[in-house]
Scaffold this motif. Structure first.
Motif, short mmCIF file in Angstrom:
data_model
loop_
_atom_site.label_atom_id
_atom_site.label_comp_id
_atom_site.label_asym_id
_atom_site.label_seq_id
_atom_site.Cartn_x
_atom_site.Cartn_y
_atom_site.Cartn_z
N TRP A 1 75.53 -123.76 -0.76
CA TRP A 1 76.22 -124.35 -1.89
C TRP A 1 75.62 -123.78 -3.17
O TRP A 1 74.40 -123.82 -3.37
N THR A 2 76.47 -123.26 -4.04
CA THR A 2 75.96 -122.60 -5.23
C THR A 2 76.66 -123.11 -6.49
O THR A 2 77.85 -123.43 -6.47
N THR A 3 75.91 -123.22 -7.58
CA THR A 3 76.47 -123.66 -8.84
C THR A 3 76.79 -122.45 -9.71
O THR A 3 76.12 -121.42 -9.62
N ILE A 4 77.83 -122.57 -10.53
CA ILE A 4 78.12 -121.55 -11.54
C ILE A 4 77.79 -122.08 -12.94
O ILE A 4 78.04 -121.41 -13.93
N ASN A 5 77.20 -123.28 -13.00
CA ASN A 5 76.97 -123.93 -14.28
C ASN A 5 75.79 -123.35 -15.06
O ASN A 5 75.57 -123.70 -16.21
N ASP A 6 75.00 -122.47 -14.42
CA ASP A 6 73.82 -121.93 -15.07
C ASP A 6 74.08 -120.58 -15.72
O ASP A 6 73.16 -119.81 -15.97
N SER A 7 75.33 -120.27 -16.00
CA SER A 7 75.70 -118.94 -16.50
C SER A 7 74.83 -118.48 -17.67
O SER A 7 74.36 -117.34 -17.68
N LEU A 8 74.61 -119.36 -18.66
CA LEU A 8 73.81 -118.98 -19.83
C LEU A 8 72.49 -119.73 -19.88
O LEU A 8 71.56 -119.29 -20.55
N ASP A 9 72.40 -120.87 -19.21
CA ASP A 9 71.15 -121.62 -19.20
C ASP A 9 70.06 -120.85 -18.47
O ASP A 9 68.90 -120.85 -18.87
N SER A 10 70.43 -120.22 -17.36
CA SER A 10 69.49 -119.41 -16.57
C SER A 10 70.23 -118.16 -16.10
O SER A 10 70.67 -118.08 -14.95
N PRO A 11 70.43 -117.17 -16.98
CA PRO A 11 71.24 -116.00 -16.64
C PRO A 11 70.78 -115.32 -15.36
O PRO A 11 69.59 -115.12 -15.14
N THR A 12 71.74 -114.98 -14.51
CA THR A 12 71.55 -114.28 -13.22
C THR A 12 70.62 -115.04 -12.28
O THR A 12 70.10 -114.47 -11.34
N ASP A 13 70.44 -116.32 -12.51
CA ASP A 13 69.53 -117.11 -11.68
C ASP A 13 70.29 -118.24 -11.01
O ASP A 13 69.86 -119.38 -11.02
N THR A 14 71.45 -117.94 -10.44
CA THR A 14 72.30 -118.95 -9.82
C THR A 14 71.56 -119.69 -8.70
O THR A 14 71.02 -119.07 -7.78
N ALA A 15 71.56 -121.01 -8.79
CA ALA A 15 70.86 -121.82 -7.79
C ALA A 15 71.70 -121.95 -6.53
O ALA A 15 72.91 -122.16 -6.58
N ILE A 16 71.06 -121.79 -5.38
CA ILE A 16 71.71 -121.96 -4.07
C ILE A 16 70.91 -122.99 -3.29
O ILE A 16 69.69 -122.91 -3.22
N ASP A 17 71.59 -123.97 -2.73
CA ASP A 17 70.90 -124.91 -1.86
C ASP A 17 71.65 -125.02 -0.54
O ASP A 17 72.84 -124.73 -0.45
N VAL A 18 70.92 -125.42 0.48
CA VAL A 18 71.45 -125.51 1.84
C VAL A 18 71.58 -126.99 2.17
O VAL A 18 70.59 -127.67 2.40
N ARG A 19 72.81 -127.50 2.18
CA ARG A 19 73.01 -128.92 2.45
C ARG A 19 73.35 -129.18 3.92
O ARG A 19 73.30 -130.33 4.37
N GLN A 20 73.72 -128.14 4.62
CA GLN A 20 74.02 -128.28 6.05
C GLN A 20 73.38 -127.11 6.80
O GLN A 20 73.64 -125.94 6.50
N PHE A 21 72.54 -127.43 7.76
CA PHE A 21 71.96 -126.42 8.65
C PHE A 21 71.59 -127.16 9.92
O PHE A 21 70.50 -127.71 10.03
N TYR A 22 72.51 -127.20 10.85
CA TYR A 22 72.31 -128.04 12.03
C TYR A 22 72.93 -127.42 13.27
O TYR A 22 73.76 -126.51 13.20
N ALA A 23 72.51 -127.95 14.42
CA ALA A 23 73.10 -127.61 15.71
C ALA A 23 73.70 -128.87 16.30
O ALA A 23 73.29 -129.99 15.98
N THR A 24 74.70 -128.69 17.16
CA THR A 24 75.35 -129.82 17.83
C THR A 24 75.44 -129.57 19.32
O THR A 24 75.55 -128.41 19.77
N VAL A 25 75.39 -130.65 20.08
CA VAL A 25 75.61 -130.61 21.53
C VAL A 25 76.71 -131.60 21.84
O VAL A 25 76.55 -132.81 21.62
N ASP A 26 77.87 -131.08 22.30
CA ASP A 26 79.01 -131.93 22.63
C ASP A 26 79.19 -132.01 24.13
O ASP A 26 79.01 -131.03 24.86
N GLY A 27 79.59 -133.19 24.59
CA GLY A 27 79.90 -133.41 26.00
C GLY A 27 80.76 -134.63 26.15
O GLY A 27 81.22 -135.22 25.16
N ASP A 28 80.97 -135.07 27.39
CA ASP A 28 81.75 -136.27 27.63
C ASP A 28 81.12 -137.50 26.98
O ASP A 28 81.79 -138.49 26.70
#
Length: 368
Positions: free
Chosen positions: A93-120
Protein backbone atom coordinates in the motif's frame (compact mmCIF):
# COMPACT_ATOMS: atom_id res chain seq x y z
CA UNK A 1 -12.64 -28.15 0.08
CA UNK A 2 -10.63 -27.71 -3.09
CA UNK A 3 -10.45 -24.39 -4.84
CA UNK A 4 -8.97 -23.91 -8.32
CA UNK A 5 -9.22 -20.13 -8.13
CA UNK A 6 -7.08 -17.71 -6.13
CA UNK A 7 -8.50 -16.69 -2.78
CA UNK A 8 -9.84 -13.15 -3.12
CA UNK A 9 -8.36 -10.67 -0.71
CA UNK A 10 -10.44 -8.83 1.86
CA UNK A 11 -9.67 -5.65 -0.07
CA UNK A 12 -10.99 -7.12 -3.33
CA UNK A 13 -14.21 -8.25 -1.66
CA UNK A 14 -14.62 -4.89 0.03
CA UNK A 15 -14.10 -3.01 -3.21
CA UNK A 16 -16.59 -5.25 -4.97
CA UNK A 17 -19.19 -4.59 -2.29
CA UNK A 18 -18.59 -0.86 -2.10
CA UNK A 19 -18.36 -0.29 -5.82
CA UNK A 20 -21.30 -2.46 -6.75
CA UNK A 21 -19.10 -4.58 -9.00
CA UNK A 22 -20.08 -8.12 -9.85
CA UNK A 23 -18.07 -10.97 -8.41
CA UNK A 24 -15.76 -11.11 -11.42
CA UNK A 25 -15.41 -7.40 -12.09
CA UNK A 26 -12.80 -6.93 -9.40
CA UNK A 27 -11.05 -10.24 -9.96
CA UNK A 28 -7.27 -10.18 -10.22
CA UNK A 29 -5.38 -10.78 -13.43
CA UNK A 30 -4.35 -14.42 -13.53
CA UNK A 31 -0.64 -14.73 -14.32
CA UNK A 32 -0.31 -18.50 -14.05
CA UNK A 33 -2.70 -21.43 -13.65
CA UNK A 34 -1.76 -25.07 -14.14
CA UNK A 35 -2.09 -28.37 -12.26
CA UNK A 36 -3.84 -26.89 -9.25
CA UNK A 37 -1.45 -23.96 -8.85
CA UNK A 38 -2.32 -20.34 -9.62
CA UNK A 39 -0.75 -16.91 -9.29
CA UNK A 40 -2.62 -13.64 -9.79
CA UNK A 41 -2.16 -9.91 -9.36
CA UNK A 42 -4.69 -7.20 -8.45
CA UNK A 43 -4.33 -3.43 -8.31
CA UNK A 44 -6.11 -0.31 -7.06
CA UNK A 45 -5.09 3.19 -8.18
CA UNK A 46 -6.70 6.53 -7.38
CA UNK A 47 -6.10 10.29 -7.19
CA UNK A 48 -8.33 13.19 -6.09
CA UNK A 49 -8.28 16.94 -6.49
CA UNK A 50 -9.10 18.11 -2.96
CA UNK A 51 -10.16 21.60 -1.91
CA UNK A 52 -10.48 22.05 1.85
CA UNK A 53 -11.96 25.08 3.61
CA UNK A 54 -10.69 25.24 7.21
CA UNK A 55 -13.19 27.35 9.19
CA UNK A 56 -11.07 27.55 12.36
CA UNK A 57 -7.81 28.60 10.69
CA UNK A 58 -9.69 30.61 8.05
CA UNK A 59 -7.62 29.05 5.26
CA UNK A 60 -8.35 27.22 2.03
CA UNK A 61 -6.04 24.54 0.63
CA UNK A 62 -6.00 22.75 -2.73
CA UNK A 63 -4.11 19.48 -3.05
CA UNK A 64 -3.87 16.45 -5.31
CA UNK A 65 -4.04 13.41 -3.04
CA UNK A 66 -5.15 9.81 -2.83
CA UNK A 67 -8.57 8.96 -1.42
CA UNK A 68 -9.50 7.02 1.70
CA UNK A 69 -7.87 3.86 0.32
CA UNK A 70 -4.19 4.04 -0.65
CA UNK A 71 -2.93 2.88 -4.01
CA UNK A 72 -2.34 -0.85 -3.77
CA UNK A 73 -0.91 -3.81 -5.62
CA UNK A 74 -1.46 -7.36 -4.39
CA UNK A 75 -0.12 -10.80 -5.28
CA UNK A 76 -2.17 -13.96 -4.66
CA UNK A 77 -1.02 -17.59 -4.61
CA UNK A 78 -3.01 -20.82 -4.47
CA UNK A 79 -1.93 -24.47 -4.64
CA UNK A 80 -3.95 -27.65 -4.15
CA UNK A 81 -2.15 -30.24 -2.02
CA UNK A 82 -4.26 -33.34 -1.40
CA UNK A 83 -7.44 -32.35 0.40
CA UNK A 84 -6.07 -28.94 1.29
CA UNK A 85 -5.70 -25.68 -0.62
CA UNK A 86 -2.70 -23.63 0.43
CA UNK A 87 -2.82 -19.93 -0.35
CA UNK A 88 -1.08 -16.69 0.32
CA UNK A 89 -1.35 -12.95 -0.24
CA UNK A 90 1.08 -10.07 -0.06
CA UNK A 91 -0.17 -6.54 -0.72
CA UNK A 92 1.76 -3.28 -0.80
CA UNK A 93 0.00 0.00 0.00
CA UNK A 94 1.53 3.29 -1.07
CA UNK A 95 0.63 6.94 -0.57
CA UNK A 96 0.96 9.67 -3.19
CA UNK A 97 0.35 12.40 -0.61
CA UNK A 98 4.07 12.99 0.03
CA UNK A 99 4.75 14.45 -3.43
CA UNK A 100 6.28 17.68 -2.08
CA UNK A 101 6.46 16.98 1.65
CA UNK A 102 9.04 14.23 1.08
CA UNK A 103 10.03 14.31 -2.63
CA UNK A 104 10.78 10.87 -4.16
CA UNK A 105 10.30 9.29 -0.74
CA UNK A 106 6.93 7.61 -1.26
CA UNK A 107 5.97 5.58 1.81
CA UNK A 108 5.06 1.91 1.27
CA UNK A 109 3.58 -0.28 3.97
CA UNK A 110 2.57 -3.93 4.00
CA UNK A 111 -0.89 -4.40 5.47
CA UNK A 112 -1.39 -7.95 4.26
CA UNK A 113 1.25 -10.68 4.22
CA UNK A 114 -0.26 -14.01 5.13
CA UNK A 115 -0.75 -17.66 4.23
CA UNK A 116 -4.00 -19.62 4.33
CA UNK A 117 -4.90 -23.29 4.67
CA UNK A 118 -8.37 -24.19 3.36
CA UNK A 119 -10.18 -27.48 3.81
CA UNK A 120 -13.56 -28.96 4.67
CA UNK A 121 -13.01 -27.57 8.17
CA UNK A 122 -12.89 -23.97 6.95
CA UNK A 123 -9.78 -21.82 6.81
CA UNK A 124 -6.79 -20.97 8.98
CA UNK A 125 -4.90 -17.73 8.26
CA UNK A 126 -1.39 -17.10 9.58
CA UNK A 127 0.44 -13.80 9.09
CA UNK A 128 -0.54 -10.13 8.94
CA UNK A 129 -4.02 -8.99 7.93
CA UNK A 130 -6.72 -6.54 8.98
CA UNK A 131 -8.24 -7.21 12.38
CA UNK A 132 -11.69 -8.70 12.97
CA UNK A 133 -12.99 -5.99 15.30
CA UNK A 134 -14.71 -3.30 13.18
CA UNK A 135 -13.80 -5.21 10.02
CA UNK A 136 -17.22 -5.24 8.35
CA UNK A 137 -17.97 -1.74 9.66
CA UNK A 138 -15.24 -0.32 7.44
CA UNK A 139 -15.33 -2.79 4.53
CA UNK A 140 -19.06 -2.15 4.01
CA UNK A 141 -18.72 1.63 4.29
CA UNK A 142 -20.48 3.14 1.26
CA UNK A 143 -17.74 5.76 0.81
CA UNK A 144 -14.85 3.28 0.96
CA UNK A 145 -13.81 4.32 -2.55
CA UNK A 146 -14.24 8.02 -1.78
CA UNK A 147 -12.37 10.53 0.37
CA UNK A 148 -14.27 11.11 3.61
CA UNK A 149 -13.15 13.19 6.58
CA UNK A 150 -9.79 14.92 6.06
CA UNK A 151 -6.62 14.62 8.09
CA UNK A 152 -3.80 17.17 8.00
CA UNK A 153 -3.55 19.04 4.67
CA UNK A 154 -0.70 16.80 3.51
CA UNK A 155 -1.82 13.69 5.37
CA UNK A 156 -4.19 10.83 4.70
CA UNK A 157 -7.96 11.14 4.74
CA UNK A 158 -9.87 9.15 7.32
CA UNK A 159 -13.08 8.15 5.57
CA UNK A 160 -15.37 7.47 8.54
CA UNK A 161 -12.62 6.28 10.88
CA UNK A 162 -13.09 8.25 14.16
CA UNK A 163 -16.65 9.24 13.07
CA UNK A 164 -18.54 5.96 13.32
CA UNK A 165 -15.97 3.19 13.68
CA UNK A 166 -12.32 2.55 14.63
CA UNK A 167 -9.75 1.21 12.17
CA UNK A 168 -9.24 -2.58 12.12
CA UNK A 169 -5.47 -2.14 12.37
CA UNK A 170 -3.54 -4.77 10.35
CA UNK A 171 -1.86 -7.06 12.88
CA UNK A 172 0.06 -10.31 13.13
CA UNK A 173 -2.52 -13.00 13.79
CA UNK A 174 -3.66 -16.61 13.66
CA UNK A 175 -7.31 -16.68 12.63
CA UNK A 176 -9.80 -19.47 11.99
CA UNK A 177 -12.84 -19.02 9.72
CA UNK A 178 -15.71 -21.47 9.45
CA UNK A 179 -17.21 -22.62 6.15
CA UNK A 180 -20.36 -20.83 5.01
CA UNK A 181 -23.17 -22.29 7.15
CA UNK A 182 -26.30 -21.30 5.22
CA UNK A 183 -25.26 -17.64 5.25
CA UNK A 184 -23.61 -17.64 8.69
CA UNK A 185 -19.82 -17.23 8.89
CA UNK A 186 -17.71 -17.07 12.05
CA UNK A 187 -14.11 -15.95 12.50
CA UNK A 188 -12.02 -16.07 15.68
CA UNK A 189 -8.39 -15.04 16.05
CA UNK A 190 -5.49 -14.41 18.37
CA UNK A 191 -3.63 -11.22 17.47
CA UNK A 192 -0.48 -9.44 18.59
CA UNK A 193 -1.53 -7.34 21.62
CA UNK A 194 -1.12 -3.58 21.96
CA UNK A 195 0.88 -2.08 24.81
CA UNK A 196 -1.77 0.12 26.45
CA UNK A 197 -0.45 0.46 30.03
CA UNK A 198 1.70 3.37 31.18
CA UNK A 199 4.88 1.91 32.69
CA UNK A 200 8.24 1.10 31.13
CA UNK A 201 7.97 -2.57 32.10
CA UNK A 202 4.54 -3.38 30.72
CA UNK A 203 3.52 -6.95 29.98
CA UNK A 204 0.78 -8.66 28.03
CA UNK A 205 0.53 -12.19 29.38
CA UNK A 206 -2.21 -13.08 26.87
CA UNK A 207 -2.72 -12.12 23.23
CA UNK A 208 -5.45 -9.89 21.85
CA UNK A 209 -8.60 -11.87 21.08
CA UNK A 210 -10.92 -10.81 18.28
CA UNK A 211 -13.95 -12.39 16.61
CA UNK A 212 -16.62 -11.62 14.04
CA UNK A 213 -19.90 -13.22 13.00
CA UNK A 214 -21.61 -12.28 9.74
CA UNK A 215 -24.93 -13.44 8.34
CA UNK A 216 -26.37 -12.90 4.86
CA UNK A 217 -29.85 -13.81 3.62
CA UNK A 218 -32.37 -12.92 0.92
CA UNK A 219 -35.89 -12.29 2.18
CA UNK A 220 -38.37 -11.93 -0.67
CA UNK A 221 -35.89 -9.98 -2.78
CA UNK A 222 -34.42 -7.94 0.09
CA UNK A 223 -30.73 -8.74 0.57
CA UNK A 224 -29.77 -8.56 4.24
CA UNK A 225 -26.29 -8.58 5.77
CA UNK A 226 -25.73 -8.35 9.51
CA UNK A 227 -22.60 -8.55 11.60
CA UNK A 228 -21.21 -8.34 15.11
CA UNK A 229 -17.52 -8.25 16.05
CA UNK A 230 -15.39 -7.61 19.11
CA UNK A 231 -12.01 -7.60 20.80
CA UNK A 232 -10.52 -8.13 24.27
CA UNK A 233 -7.05 -7.76 25.74
CA UNK A 234 -5.23 -6.77 28.94
CA UNK A 235 -1.97 -4.85 29.41
CA UNK A 236 -0.29 -4.56 32.82
CA UNK A 237 2.29 -2.21 34.32
CA UNK A 238 4.39 -4.69 36.32
CA UNK A 239 5.99 -1.94 38.44
CA UNK A 240 2.70 -0.63 39.85
CA UNK A 241 0.36 -3.57 39.29
CA UNK A 242 -2.04 -1.32 37.39
CA UNK A 243 -3.60 -2.76 34.29
CA UNK A 244 -5.75 -1.64 31.38
CA UNK A 245 -8.45 -3.99 30.11
CA UNK A 246 -9.55 -3.15 26.57
CA UNK A 247 -12.85 -4.30 25.12
CA UNK A 248 -14.74 -3.37 21.99
CA UNK A 249 -17.97 -4.35 20.29
CA UNK A 250 -18.94 -3.52 16.69
CA UNK A 251 -22.19 -4.26 14.88
CA UNK A 252 -24.23 -3.39 11.83
CA UNK A 253 -27.02 -4.22 9.41
CA UNK A 254 -27.42 -3.57 5.68
CA UNK A 255 -30.60 -4.01 3.64
CA UNK A 256 -30.65 -3.70 -0.16
CA UNK A 257 -33.46 -3.89 -2.70
CA UNK A 258 -33.81 -2.65 -6.29
CA UNK A 259 -30.78 -0.36 -6.21
CA UNK A 260 -31.58 1.10 -2.78
CA UNK A 261 -29.28 0.24 0.13
CA UNK A 262 -29.62 1.29 3.79
CA UNK A 263 -26.85 0.65 6.31
CA UNK A 264 -26.57 1.31 10.04
CA UNK A 265 -23.54 0.37 12.13
CA UNK A 266 -21.96 1.28 15.41
CA UNK A 267 -19.42 0.45 18.08
CA UNK A 268 -18.83 0.76 21.79
CA UNK A 269 -15.52 0.28 23.59
CA UNK A 270 -13.73 0.68 26.91
CA UNK A 271 -10.02 1.16 27.47
CA UNK A 272 -9.53 1.24 23.72
CA UNK A 273 -8.32 3.87 21.26
CA UNK A 274 -11.44 4.62 19.14
CA UNK A 275 -9.37 5.66 16.11
CA UNK A 276 -6.86 2.83 15.64
CA UNK A 277 -5.22 0.17 17.77
CA UNK A 278 -1.64 1.24 18.52
CA UNK A 279 0.89 0.99 21.32
CA UNK A 280 0.38 3.82 23.79
CA UNK A 281 -1.25 4.43 27.15
CA UNK A 282 -5.03 4.76 27.36
CA UNK A 283 -7.51 4.99 30.20
CA UNK A 284 -10.42 2.63 30.73
CA UNK A 285 -12.86 5.37 29.75
CA UNK A 286 -15.63 4.69 27.24
CA UNK A 287 -16.07 5.49 23.57
CA UNK A 288 -18.96 4.86 21.21
CA UNK A 289 -20.17 5.88 17.79
CA UNK A 290 -22.54 5.17 14.94
CA UNK A 291 -22.75 5.50 11.16
CA UNK A 292 -25.93 5.65 9.06
CA UNK A 293 -25.86 5.59 5.27
CA UNK A 294 -28.18 5.38 2.31
CA UNK A 295 -27.26 4.77 -1.31
CA UNK A 296 -29.16 4.49 -4.55
CA UNK A 297 -27.72 2.92 -7.70
CA UNK A 298 -29.25 3.77 -11.07
CA UNK A 299 -27.60 2.68 -14.27
CA UNK A 300 -23.88 3.37 -14.05
CA UNK A 301 -24.35 5.78 -11.14
CA UNK A 302 -24.53 5.59 -7.36
CA UNK A 303 -25.53 8.37 -4.95
CA UNK A 304 -24.53 8.11 -1.27
CA UNK A 305 -25.63 10.05 1.83
CA UNK A 306 -23.60 9.35 4.97
CA UNK A 307 -23.57 10.64 8.56
CA UNK A 308 -21.44 9.43 11.47
CA UNK A 309 -20.58 10.41 15.05
CA UNK A 310 -18.14 9.28 17.72
CA UNK A 311 -18.02 10.27 21.40
CA UNK A 312 -14.75 9.33 23.10
CA UNK A 313 -14.16 9.95 26.79
CA UNK A 314 -10.81 8.22 26.41
CA UNK A 315 -9.62 10.97 24.01
CA UNK A 316 -11.88 13.73 25.38
CA UNK A 317 -13.27 14.41 21.90
CA UNK A 318 -16.56 14.41 20.01
CA UNK A 319 -16.63 14.11 16.22
CA UNK A 320 -19.22 14.19 13.45
CA UNK A 321 -18.96 13.72 9.71
CA UNK A 322 -21.45 14.27 6.88
CA UNK A 323 -20.75 13.16 3.31
CA UNK A 324 -22.59 13.40 0.01
CA UNK A 325 -20.91 11.36 -2.73
CA UNK A 326 -21.61 10.54 -6.36
CA UNK A 327 -19.95 7.60 -8.14
CA UNK A 328 -20.07 6.99 -11.90
CA UNK A 329 -18.81 3.81 -13.57
CA UNK A 330 -17.20 4.60 -16.91
CA UNK A 331 -16.68 0.84 -17.19
CA UNK A 332 -16.07 -2.06 -14.80
CA UNK A 333 -12.49 -0.90 -14.08
CA UNK A 334 -12.78 2.92 -14.11
CA UNK A 335 -14.85 4.95 -11.66
CA UNK A 336 -15.27 8.73 -11.30
CA UNK A 337 -16.04 10.21 -7.87
CA UNK A 338 -17.41 13.57 -6.70
CA UNK A 339 -17.76 14.17 -2.97
CA UNK A 340 -18.67 16.93 -0.52
CA UNK A 341 -17.71 16.45 3.12
CA UNK A 342 -18.37 18.36 6.35
CA UNK A 343 -16.29 17.35 9.37
CA UNK A 344 -16.20 18.75 12.91
CA UNK A 345 -14.60 17.74 16.18
CA UNK A 346 -14.78 19.38 19.58
CA UNK A 347 -13.35 19.03 23.07
CA UNK A 348 -15.79 17.13 25.32
CA UNK A 349 -14.72 19.00 28.46
CA UNK A 350 -14.83 22.57 27.17
CA UNK A 351 -17.22 22.07 24.24
CA UNK A 352 -14.82 24.17 22.16
CA UNK A 353 -14.73 23.42 18.43
CA UNK A 354 -11.23 22.26 17.50
CA UNK A 355 -11.71 21.40 13.82
CA UNK A 356 -14.35 22.46 11.31
CA UNK A 357 -13.75 21.80 7.62
CA UNK A 358 -15.69 21.66 4.35
CA UNK A 359 -14.03 19.51 1.68
CA UNK A 360 -14.70 19.01 -2.02
CA UNK A 361 -12.98 15.97 -3.56
CA UNK A 362 -13.05 15.07 -7.27
CA UNK A 363 -11.27 11.90 -8.30
CA UNK A 364 -10.88 8.77 -10.38
CA UNK A 365 -10.36 5.13 -9.38
CA UNK A 366 -8.82 2.42 -11.59
CA UNK A 367 -8.93 -1.23 -10.54
CA UNK A 368 -7.85 -4.50 -12.08
Amino acid sequence: MKNNNFRKSALALALAAAAGFGASANAAVEVYSAEGTSLSVDGYFNAFYVNRDDKIADTQNSRVKMGFLPNTIGFNFSKEVGDLTLGGRSSFWTTINDSLDSPTDTAIDVRQFYATVDGDFGQVLIGKDFGLYSRSNIFLDEILLGFGSPGAPGGVSFGNIRTGYPYPTPSAQITYRTPDMSGLKLAVGVLDPANTATGAGDEQSAPRFEAEATYSADLSGVALTGWVNGRHQKSEDVATGNDVTSTGLGYGLRASVAGLSLTASGFTSEGDNPVLIVNGPVTEDDADGFLVQGSYAFGANRLVLSYGESDAEVLDVETENTTVAFFHDVNSNLKLVAEYNLYEDSNRTTDATVTETDTVALGAVVTF
